[in-house]
Design a protein around this motif. Structure first.
Motif, PDB file in Angstrom:
ATOM      1  N   ALA A  59      31.388  48.771  35.909  1.00  0.00           N
ATOM      2  CA  ALA A  59      30.675  48.217  37.065  1.00  0.00           C
ATOM      3  C   ALA A  59      29.848  47.000  36.663  1.00  0.00           C
ATOM      4  O   ALA A  59      29.801  45.998  37.385  1.00  0.00           O
ATOM      5  CB  ALA A  59      29.788  49.279  37.693  1.00  0.00           C
ATOM      6  N   LYS A  60      29.212  47.065  35.506  1.00  0.00           N
ATOM      7  CA  LYS A  60      28.398  45.933  35.034  1.00  0.00           C
ATOM      8  C   LYS A  60      29.259  44.684  34.850  1.00  0.00           C
ATOM      9  O   LYS A  60      28.877  43.586  35.268  1.00  0.00           O
ATOM     10  CB  LYS A  60      27.720  46.309  33.721  1.00  0.00           C
ATOM     11  CG  LYS A  60      26.853  45.206  33.158  1.00  0.00           C
ATOM     12  CD  LYS A  60      26.255  45.599  31.829  1.00  0.00           C
ATOM     13  CE  LYS A  60      25.462  44.427  31.285  1.00  0.00           C
ATOM     14  NZ  LYS A  60      25.558  44.282  29.866  1.00  0.00           N
ATOM     15  N   GLU A  64      29.039  41.046  36.923  1.00  0.00           N
ATOM     16  CA  GLU A  64      28.864  39.753  36.250  1.00  0.00           C
ATOM     17  C   GLU A  64      29.955  38.773  36.659  1.00  0.00           C
ATOM     18  O   GLU A  64      29.679  37.609  36.950  1.00  0.00           O
ATOM     19  CB  GLU A  64      28.885  39.935  34.743  1.00  0.00           C
ATOM     20  CG  GLU A  64      27.661  40.589  34.161  1.00  0.00           C
ATOM     21  CD  GLU A  64      27.733  40.698  32.651  1.00  0.00           C
ATOM     22  OE1 GLU A  64      28.003  39.685  31.999  1.00  0.00           O
ATOM     23  OE2 GLU A  64      27.533  41.816  32.145  1.00  0.00           O
ATOM     24  N   ILE A  65      31.190  39.253  36.670  1.00  0.00           N
ATOM     25  CA  ILE A  65      32.317  38.377  37.010  1.00  0.00           C
ATOM     26  C   ILE A  65      32.258  37.984  38.478  1.00  0.00           C
ATOM     27  O   ILE A  65      32.523  36.839  38.839  1.00  0.00           O
ATOM     28  CB  ILE A  65      33.666  39.061  36.663  1.00  0.00           C
ATOM     29  CG1 ILE A  65      33.703  39.488  35.195  1.00  0.00           C
ATOM     30  CG2 ILE A  65      34.838  38.147  36.985  1.00  0.00           C
ATOM     31  CD1 ILE A  65      33.356  38.412  34.200  1.00  0.00           C
ATOM     32  N   CYS A  66      31.875  38.922  39.328  1.00  0.00           N
ATOM     33  CA  CYS A  66      31.764  38.646  40.759  1.00  0.00           C
ATOM     34  C   CYS A  66      30.756  37.528  41.020  1.00  0.00           C
ATOM     35  O   CYS A  66      31.046  36.566  41.736  1.00  0.00           O
ATOM     36  CB  CYS A  66      31.367  39.913  41.509  1.00  0.00           C
ATOM     37  SG  CYS A  66      31.294  39.700  43.299  1.00  0.00           S
ATOM     38  N   PHE A  67      29.565  37.634  40.432  1.00  0.00           N
ATOM     39  CA  PHE A  67      28.537  36.614  40.638  1.00  0.00           C
ATOM     40  C   PHE A  67      28.976  35.262  40.087  1.00  0.00           C
ATOM     41  O   PHE A  67      28.724  34.221  40.688  1.00  0.00           O
ATOM     42  CB  PHE A  67      27.212  37.042  40.017  1.00  0.00           C
ATOM     43  CG  PHE A  67      26.586  38.228  40.714  1.00  0.00           C
ATOM     44  CD1 PHE A  67      26.578  38.330  42.097  1.00  0.00           C
ATOM     45  CD2 PHE A  67      26.006  39.243  39.984  1.00  0.00           C
ATOM     46  CE1 PHE A  67      26.006  39.413  42.743  1.00  0.00           C
ATOM     47  CE2 PHE A  67      25.433  40.339  40.615  1.00  0.00           C
ATOM     48  CZ  PHE A  67      25.435  40.420  42.003  1.00  0.00           C
ATOM     49  N   ALA A  68      29.655  35.283  38.949  1.00  0.00           N
ATOM     50  CA  ALA A  68      30.139  34.028  38.365  1.00  0.00           C
ATOM     51  C   ALA A  68      31.194  33.386  39.261  1.00  0.00           C
ATOM     52  O   ALA A  68      31.209  32.160  39.428  1.00  0.00           O
ATOM     53  CB  ALA A  68      30.707  34.282  36.978  1.00  0.00           C
ATOM     54  N   ASN A  84      36.317  46.032  43.802  1.00  0.00           N
ATOM     55  CA  ASN A  84      36.309  46.940  42.660  1.00  0.00           C
ATOM     56  C   ASN A  84      34.929  47.548  42.413  1.00  0.00           C
ATOM     57  O   ASN A  84      34.827  48.669  41.924  1.00  0.00           O
ATOM     58  CB  ASN A  84      36.815  46.233  41.407  1.00  0.00           C
ATOM     59  CG  ASN A  84      38.315  46.180  41.357  1.00  0.00           C
ATOM     60  OD1 ASN A  84      38.957  47.180  41.113  1.00  0.00           O
ATOM     61  ND2 ASN A  84      38.880  45.026  41.645  1.00  0.00           N
ATOM     62  N   ILE A  85      33.893  46.817  42.762  1.00  0.00           N
ATOM     63  CA  ILE A  85      32.540  47.366  42.641  1.00  0.00           C
ATOM     64  C   ILE A  85      32.346  48.462  43.697  1.00  0.00           C
ATOM     65  O   ILE A  85      31.824  49.540  43.394  1.00  0.00           O
ATOM     66  CB  ILE A  85      31.471  46.261  42.818  1.00  0.00           C
ATOM     67  CG1 ILE A  85      31.547  45.269  41.657  1.00  0.00           C
ATOM     68  CG2 ILE A  85      30.080  46.866  42.925  1.00  0.00           C
ATOM     69  CD1 ILE A  85      30.757  43.999  41.877  1.00  0.00           C
TER      70      ILE A  85
END
Length: 88
Positions: A59-60, A64-68, A84-85
């Motif tokens: 999840a972490k 991170e990838i989502c925000f990027a 996916n989250i």
């Protein structure tokens, strides 16, 4: 044993020194998918980062990838990360 190296430490050191291409090779070799995903974001390789996050299944890492991806306006990839989250 000759030629033994702690590749995780080497990869982390390369990442810290902004040698992302080299860190990418190390992380892929040792199958550290979470670190590989974050490294690929630094290299602006967002599709590869999403693929690595899928393998990491953390999840972490997904966050991170989502925000990027949102910051880079890669909204289709951010949507994949967001799903996916939510449904993890």
């Amino acid at each position: 044993m000759p030629n033994v190296a702690n590749l995780q430490n080497v990869g982390d050191r390369l990442y810290d020194e902004a040698l992302y291409e080299a860190a990418k090779i190390i992380y892929a070799f040792i199958s550290n998918w979470a670190k590989l995903a974050v490294t690929l974001v630094k290299l602006k390789q967002f599709q590869g980062a999403v693929d690595a996050a899928r393998k990491a299944n953390s999840a972490k890492t997904w966050k991170e990838i989502c925000f990027a991806c949102v910051d880079a306006e890669e909204f289709r990839l951010a949507q994949i990360c967001g799903l996916n989250i939510l449904f993890r």
